[in-house]
Design an enzyme around this catalytic site. Structure first.
Site, PDB file in Angstrom:
ATOM      1  CD  GLU A 162      -3.014  -1.052   2.618  1.00  0.00           C
ATOM      2  OE1 GLU A 162      -3.760  -0.309   2.412  1.00  0.00           O
ATOM      3  OE2 GLU A 162      -2.603  -1.379   3.469  1.00  0.00           O
ATOM      4  NE  ARG A 194      -0.113 -12.488   8.105  1.00  0.00           N
ATOM      5  CZ  ARG A 194       0.655 -13.328   8.388  1.00  0.00           C
ATOM      6  NH1 ARG A 194       0.438 -14.048   8.598  1.00  0.00           N
ATOM      7  NH2 ARG A 194       1.849 -13.471   7.678  1.00  0.00           N
ATOM      8  N   GLY A 254      -5.932  -1.098   5.115  1.00  0.00           N
ATOM      9  CA  GLY A 254      -6.572  -0.009   5.692  1.00  0.00           C
ATOM     10  C   GLY A 254      -5.394   1.349   4.921  1.00  0.00           C
ATOM     11  CD  GLU A 297      -2.940  -6.802   3.830  1.00  0.00           C
ATOM     12  OE1 GLU A 297      -2.899  -7.572   2.833  1.00  0.00           O
ATOM     13  OE2 GLU A 297      -2.972  -5.171   3.874  1.00  0.00           O
TER      14      GLU A 297
HETATM   15  C1  1HE Z   1       6.537  -8.509  11.968  1.00  0.00           C
HETATM   16  C2  1HE Z   1       6.146  -8.524  10.200  1.00  0.00           C
HETATM   17  C3  1HE Z   1       4.430  -7.688  10.733  1.00  0.00           C
HETATM   18  C4  1HE Z   1       8.186  -9.308  10.537  1.00  0.00           C
HETATM   19  N1  1HE Z   1       4.545  -7.252  11.827  1.00  0.00           N
HETATM   20  N2  1HE Z   1       6.487  -7.817  13.065  1.00  0.00           N
HETATM   21  N3  1HE Z   1       2.315  -8.756   7.082  1.00  0.00           N
HETATM   22  C5  1HE Z   1       2.482 -10.017   6.848  1.00  0.00           C
HETATM   23  O1  1HE Z   1       2.029 -10.511   6.969  1.00  0.00           O
HETATM   24  C6  1HE Z   1       3.863 -10.114   6.575  1.00  0.00           C
HETATM   25  C7  1HE Z   1       4.590 -10.757   8.033  1.00  0.00           C
HETATM   26  N4  1HE Z   1       5.357 -10.894   7.532  1.00  0.00           N
HETATM   27  C8  1HE Z   1       6.228 -11.701   6.870  1.00  0.00           C
HETATM   28  O2  1HE Z   1       5.564 -12.892   6.592  1.00  0.00           O
HETATM   29  C9  1HE Z   1       7.552 -12.808   7.367  1.00  0.00           C
HETATM   30  O3  1HE Z   1       8.599 -11.458   8.074  1.00  0.00           O
HETATM   31  C10 1HE Z   1       8.330 -12.208   6.007  1.00  0.00           C
HETATM   32  C11 1HE Z   1       8.115 -12.502   4.549  1.00  0.00           C
HETATM   33  C12 1HE Z   1       8.355 -10.518   5.987  1.00  0.00           C
HETATM   34  C13 1HE Z   1      10.533 -12.195   5.767  1.00  0.00           C
HETATM   35  O4  1HE Z   1      10.823 -13.152   6.347  1.00  0.00           O
HETATM   36  P1  1HE Z   1      12.251 -13.144   7.407  1.00  0.00           P
HETATM   37  O5  1HE Z   1      11.886 -15.104   7.549  1.00  0.00           O
HETATM   38  O6  1HE Z   1      12.981 -12.601   6.893  1.00  0.00           O
HETATM   39  O7  1HE Z   1      11.519 -12.137   8.980  1.00  0.00           O
HETATM   40  P2  1HE Z   1      11.024 -13.432   9.673  1.00  0.00           P
HETATM   41  O8  1HE Z   1      11.703 -14.477  11.223  1.00  0.00           O
HETATM   42  O9  1HE Z   1       9.837 -13.913   9.641  1.00  0.00           O
HETATM   43  O10 1HE Z   1      10.855 -11.832  10.773  1.00  0.00           O
HETATM   44  C14 1HE Z   1      11.884 -11.567  11.597  1.00  0.00           C
HETATM   45  C15 1HE Z   1      11.272 -10.680  12.774  1.00  0.00           C
HETATM   46  O11 1HE Z   1      10.050  -9.265  12.501  1.00  0.00           O
HETATM   47  C16 1HE Z   1      10.207 -11.209  14.035  1.00  0.00           C
HETATM   48  O12 1HE Z   1      10.649 -10.961  14.917  1.00  0.00           O
HETATM   49  P3  1HE Z   1      11.650 -11.385  16.129  1.00  0.00           P
HETATM   50  O13 1HE Z   1      11.222 -10.828  17.131  1.00  0.00           O
HETATM   51  O14 1HE Z   1      10.794 -13.249  15.656  1.00  0.00           O
HETATM   52  O15 1HE Z   1      12.945 -11.424  15.499  1.00  0.00           O
HETATM   53  C17 1HE Z   1       9.001 -11.421  13.178  1.00  0.00           C
HETATM   54  O16 1HE Z   1       7.606 -10.916  13.963  1.00  0.00           O
HETATM   55  C18 1HE Z   1       8.677  -9.590  12.729  1.00  0.00           C
HETATM   56  N5  1HE Z   1       8.093  -9.240  11.675  1.00  0.00           N
HETATM   57  N6  1HE Z   1       7.188  -9.133   9.599  1.00  0.00           N
HETATM   58  C19 1HE Z   1       5.335  -7.457  13.574  1.00  0.00           C
HETATM   59  N7  1HE Z   1       3.988  -7.714   9.586  1.00  0.00           N
HETATM   60  C20 1HE Z   1      -2.748  -0.237   6.779  1.00  0.00           C
HETATM   61  S1  1HE Z   1      -3.679  -1.820   7.161  1.00  0.00           S
HETATM   62  C21 1HE Z   1      -2.421  -3.171   6.105  1.00  0.00           C
HETATM   63  C22 1HE Z   1      -2.713  -4.651   6.100  1.00  0.00           C
HETATM   64  C23 1HE Z   1      -1.289  -5.061   6.078  1.00  0.00           C
HETATM   65  O17 1HE Z   1      -0.131  -5.062   6.084  1.00  0.00           O
HETATM   66  S2  1HE Z   1      -0.704  -7.364   7.297  1.00  0.00           S
HETATM   67  C24 1HE Z   1       0.363  -7.524   6.326  1.00  0.00           C
HETATM   68  C25 1HE Z   1       1.215  -8.419   7.457  1.00  0.00           C
END
Ligand code: 1HE
Length: 265
Positions: free
Chosen positions: A119, A142, A147, A139
């Site tokens: 976005e 999830r 948004g 989204e």
């Molecule tokens: C996060 C987030 C996050 C990573 N919020 N903490 N977005 C998603 O559903 C995407 C979620 N993220 C992923 O699918 C993956 O993290 C990635 C593909 C982006 C990257 O993978 P990777 O293997 O390089 O990293 P990781 O091990 O998953 O994440 C590293 C850290 O970042 C880990 O935290 P840690 O404390 O365990 O080290 C993760 O929890 C953290 N992390 N992504 C919070 N999104 C205005 S409305 C918009 C609505 C949305 O955007 S919904 C989509 C959300």
């Protein structure tokens, strides 16, 4: 000239610098994959509001392996409907400052460009990707909904049907597919994105301010107008642009054979 000194106070999750007439804003939270928490979204709004008048273009990029993992899911606390609307409004306000701000924005994409990260990218004016980029709207799975203006901007880039597919089935597009469907207009080799982004931004900054205003503020509104209103707005905009002193100088330079010709790239 590159200057590490920022012109605005930002949270640690963002880093800004200026390089001549180009400003650079980096998402700077690589350990959390540049997830966008409220502080970062507010910082983005602050950056684009505080942009100095002499900045001619902005490069928006992400630090680390990914452009952005979207909304910081750890902040998704229990919100009631009114609070949810206000939260979405915060994103809308910040991203409007990108799309209808003072200067055109080039987004340099790599790695995950997902959810709110996509976005964010959609609010920029030019998008370029390295081959590592991929796009998704998780989204759907999830249990939430976009948004950050995604329902408004993404269908205009890729169509309602593709956005529906991404949200309903979790479909991911590769960088090459993203280029083919119009998410990006440049695709470059790994590690080349930032340099290419700066090159494009410098080119944009060399246009007249009035032309850049016409392209970023008038064109999208004309494209949304009924044709009769659009033609009238276009006639007004083009007459205003050509009356500018700088436009006259540039046209004269071409007629005097002092300006470059248009060539194949
Ligand atoms: C996060 C987030 C996050 C990573 N919020 N903490 N977005 C998603 O559903 C995407 C979620 N993220 C992923 O699918 C993956 O993290 C990635 C593909 C982006 C990257 O993978 P990777 O293997 O390089 O990293 P990781 O091990 O998953 O994440 C590293 C850290 O970042 C880990 O935290 P840690 O404390 O365990 O080290 C993760 O929890 C953290 N992390 N992504 C919070 N999104 C205005 S409305 C918009 C609505 C949305 O955007 S919904 C989509 C959300």
């Amino acid at each position: 000239m590159s200057s590490r000194k920022s012109f605005v106070a930002l949270p640690a999750s963002l880093a800004a610098e200026r390089r001549g007439r180009v400003a650079v804003l980096r998402l700077n939270r690589p350990r959390k994959r540049n997830a966008l928490d409220d502080e970062t979204v507010l910082g983005i709004e602050t950056f684009f509001t505080a942009l100095p008048d002499d900045i001619g273009a902005v490069v928006l990029a992400g630090e680390g392996e990914h452009f952005s993992a979207g909304l910081d899911l750890s902040e998704l606390e229990e919100r009631n409907v009114t609070q949810g609307i206000a939260h979405s409004g915060l994103w809308h306000r910040a991203f409007e400052k990108i799309q209808f701000g003072k200067a055109p924005v080039v987004a340099v994409l790599h790695g995950a460009v997902v959810g709110g990260g996509l976005e964010l990218a959609a609010a920029a004016h030019v998008r370029l990707a390295e081959h590592s980029a991929y796009y998704a709207l998780p989204e759907g799975s999830r249990g939430i909904y976009v948004g950050g203006g995604g329902s408004v901007r993404l269908p205009r880039l890729i169509g309602v049907a593709r956005m529906m597919d991404m949200m309903l089935t979790g479909r991911t597009y590769s960088a090459e597919e993203g280029q083919a469907i119009g998410l990006t207009t440049y695709l470059v080799e790994p590690g080349r994105g930032f340099t290419k982004g700066i090159e494009l931004a410098e080119r944009i900054a060399s246009n007249t301010a009035l032309t850049n205003f016409a392209v970023t503020h008038a064109l999208p509104r004309i494209a949304e107008s009924d044709p009769a209103g659009g033609y009238a707005m276009e006639a007004l905009m083009s007459s205003i642009a050509q009356a500018d002193r700088e436009a006259k100088t540039r046209l004269k330079a071409f007629l005097d054979k002092r300006a470059p010709k248009v060539t194949r790239s």
